[in-house]
Design a protein around this motif. Sequence first.
Motif, short mmCIF file in Angstrom:
data_model
loop_
_atom_site.label_atom_id
_atom_site.label_comp_id
_atom_site.label_asym_id
_atom_site.label_seq_id
_atom_site.Cartn_x
_atom_site.Cartn_y
_atom_site.Cartn_z
N ASP A 8 96.33 68.65 51.76
CA ASP A 8 94.99 68.99 52.57
C ASP A 8 94.90 68.04 53.49
O ASP A 8 94.93 68.69 54.74
CB ASP A 8 93.58 68.83 51.66
CG ASP A 8 93.59 69.95 50.37
OD1 ASP A 8 94.02 70.97 50.62
OD2 ASP A 8 92.70 69.64 49.46
N MET A 9 95.58 66.83 53.42
CA MET A 9 95.57 65.97 54.51
C MET A 9 96.40 66.45 55.59
O MET A 9 96.29 66.32 56.83
CB MET A 9 95.76 64.54 53.95
CG MET A 9 96.06 63.50 55.17
SD MET A 9 97.16 62.00 54.48
CE MET A 9 98.81 62.99 54.62
N ASP B 125 89.27 60.41 59.31
CA ASP B 125 88.21 59.52 59.66
C ASP B 125 88.42 57.86 59.84
O ASP B 125 87.61 57.37 60.58
CB ASP B 125 87.08 59.72 58.38
CG ASP B 125 86.59 60.85 58.50
OD1 ASP B 125 86.44 61.75 59.65
OD2 ASP B 125 85.83 61.25 57.38
N LYS C 288 92.70 56.88 49.41
CA LYS C 288 92.62 58.40 49.47
C LYS C 288 93.15 59.03 50.82
O LYS C 288 92.62 58.64 51.79
CB LYS C 288 91.44 58.93 49.09
CG LYS C 288 90.63 58.37 47.72
CD LYS C 288 89.45 59.19 47.59
CE LYS C 288 88.83 58.67 46.27
NZ LYS C 288 87.34 59.34 45.88
N SER D 184 92.38 61.72 51.94
CA SER D 184 91.25 62.40 52.78
C SER D 184 90.59 61.33 53.81
O SER D 184 89.85 62.02 54.63
CB SER D 184 90.21 62.94 51.73
OG SER D 184 89.72 61.94 50.91
N GLN D 185 91.14 60.21 53.51
CA GLN D 185 90.46 59.11 54.39
C GLN D 185 91.26 58.90 55.62
O GLN D 185 90.57 58.33 56.52
CB GLN D 185 90.10 57.75 53.74
CG GLN D 185 89.32 57.87 52.31
CD GLN D 185 89.64 56.54 51.58
OE1 GLN D 185 90.48 55.88 51.73
NE2 GLN D 185 88.67 56.20 50.78
N ALA E 57 94.88 69.13 57.45
CA ALA E 57 94.02 68.67 58.61
C ALA E 57 94.73 67.93 59.87
O ALA E 57 94.19 68.21 60.99
CB ALA E 57 92.96 67.60 57.89
N GLY F 145 95.83 65.43 47.25
CA GLY F 145 94.92 65.58 48.40
C GLY F 145 95.94 65.47 49.61
O GLY F 145 95.60 65.61 50.52
#
Length: 232
Positions: A106-107, A223, A217, A219-220, A110, A103
Motif C-alpha cells: 500500500d505504501m 505524512d 509503520k 503508512s506513516q 501511495a 503495509g
Amino acid sequence: MHIDTIIFDLDGTLLDTLDDLTAAVGYALTAFGYAPIAKSRVRDFVGNGVPKLIERAVCFATTGRADVDGENDVDKSLVSACLAICTEYYGKHSRDLTAPYAGISDMLRAVKDSGLKSAIVTNKYHEAARELKDIFFPTVDIIIGAQEGIRPKPAPDGVYKALELLNSDVSRAVYMGDGETDMKTAHTCGMPVVAVTWGFRDKKVLSAFDPDLIIDKPSQLLDALRGIGLMP
C-alpha cells in the motif's frame, strides 16, 4: 527543495527475508558439520550482503564469538566454501518464506500515486534482487543490487547509479532503510534518511545514527515527509 525520488533498502525494509536467509545459512553450515545458528543471530549479522553474513556466521559457528568485527579471524577457505553453498541454496529458495512486510504494498502504491520516482538499492546479488522486485514490487521503477563495478553499501555507488537512471540527484531524494548500513549510506550520500523500526534493528540502535525521521509503520512515510517539508 521538495523531493522527487525515494530510495529504498530491500531486506528488512520492504521484504522480510530473515527466515529464508536463516535457512540458507543453516544449510551451508551443516554441510560442514556445524550446527545451524538461530534466527536472532542471523538478524544481528545481516546488513552488509551475503558474503559478510557468511563470514560472521562462520565466525560464530567455529568460535562462538558474536562480535561482528572479529569475523576476519576465520578460515577464509571455509568461508568461501560456505558462501558458495549458501548462495546456491538461497538462489533456489529465496521466496519460500519471504514476503513484504505488512503495509508495504500500500505504501509503494501511495508513493507511485503521489508522483514520486522510486528505486531499491540493496547489497543482495543483483539477479536475485531483480527477481524479487519483479514479483513483489512492480511499481518500483528500478533496482540496483550487488554487481561488478558497484561497491556495496555503505559506499554510495548504488544510490548514485539509481539516481542517474532516474534523472534525479541527492538534493531531490530521500533514503529509507532499517539498519546502520543504510544510515551510513544516506549520510555518505548527503541525503535525508528515514529509519524504519519493523526491520532488523530496533529504535535504540537506529537513533544512535541520527536519522532525519523514524517511523513505525509504512503508512506513516508520506505524512512524515510532509511534516519535515520534503513533500508538499
